[in-house]
Design a protein around this motif. Structure first.
Motif, short mmCIF file in Angstrom:
data_model
loop_
_atom_site.label_atom_id
_atom_site.label_comp_id
_atom_site.label_asym_id
_atom_site.label_seq_id
_atom_site.Cartn_x
_atom_site.Cartn_y
_atom_site.Cartn_z
N ARG A 38 -33.09 -2.06 6.25
CA ARG A 38 -34.09 -1.26 7.54
C ARG A 38 -35.16 0.01 6.95
O ARG A 38 -36.06 0.51 6.65
N LEU A 110 -41.98 8.70 16.86
CA LEU A 110 -39.93 7.90 16.49
C LEU A 110 -39.21 8.67 15.12
O LEU A 110 -38.14 9.52 15.07
N GLU A 114 -36.32 10.61 16.11
CA GLU A 114 -35.31 9.99 16.10
C GLU A 114 -34.62 10.06 15.17
O GLU A 114 -33.06 9.15 14.79
N SER A 117 -34.57 5.22 13.58
CA SER A 117 -33.77 4.08 15.58
C SER A 117 -34.38 2.94 15.69
O SER A 117 -35.27 2.55 14.85
N PRO A 118 -33.72 2.02 16.21
CA PRO A 118 -33.95 0.96 16.78
C PRO A 118 -35.35 0.63 17.03
O PRO A 118 -36.29 -0.26 16.63
#
Length: 183
Positions: A38, A110, A114, A117-118
């Motif tokens: 990721r 995002l 964050e 993040s997912p």
């Protein structure tokens, strides 16, 4: 060297940087996603987002402009391969403008807010899915420019349709993960 050769060279260089650079980043993103890496997916997608306006958009515009100059002065616009090339450019330009740019902007916002993040990963994977379709279109355009099909070249045109269908199938098929033994 004549003017046509010069413009053609500039057209090919612009297209190579645009298509080759983007393809390389998309392939790296797909491989990182398959390995479920990721952090690397996000790094690659951030790179794509950063290079979008700085490299890919200008190179795509130069590719179009040099192609239009060649068509205007030397080739004309009535050949099927010119029409397919222009349609491919339009598809790539619209995808970049209405899918990649807004998705990348949302993803970067995002990440800023964050972290990885997912929701940010979902946007990165959306970009990868559309990238598979976009590069199927690019492959068709490259084949189109090299092979210059006419309406009588049904095998070539059929192959182009199959490449587009394969790109859509890969985009809709989701990401296959590498097993831990292969990662």
């Amino acid at each position: 060297m004549d003017w046509y050769s010069t413009v053609k060279f500039l057209h090919i260089v612009s297209a190579t940087v645009w298509v080759g650079g983007g393809f390389t980043l998309m392939l790296l993103g797909v491989l990182a996603d398959r390995a479920d890496d990721r952090e690397n997916v996000m790094f690659i997608m951030r790179t794509v987002a950063q290079l979008g306006n700085k490299l890919f958009a200008p190179m795509s515009i130069l590719t179009l402009l040099f192609g239009l100059v060649m068509a205007w002065f030397w080739v004309g616009f009535s050949n099927l391969w010119i029409v397919i090339g222009l349609c491919g450019f339009a598809a790539a330009f619209l995808t970049g403008t209405f899918v990649f740019k807004p998705t990348a902007d949302k993803m970067l916002a995002l990440i800023e807010k964050e972290g990885v993040s997912p929701a940010a990963m979902h946007l990165a994977r959306r970009m990868l899915a559309f990238g598979k379709i976009d590069y199927a279109v690019m492959l068709v355009v490259v084949a189109d420019m090299a092979l210059k099909p006419t309406l009588n070249d049904t095998a070539i045109l059929g192959g182009m349709v199959m490449v587009l269908a394969a790109g859509v199938a890969m985009a809709l098929g989701g990401a296959r993960r590498l097993s831990p033994a292969h990662a």
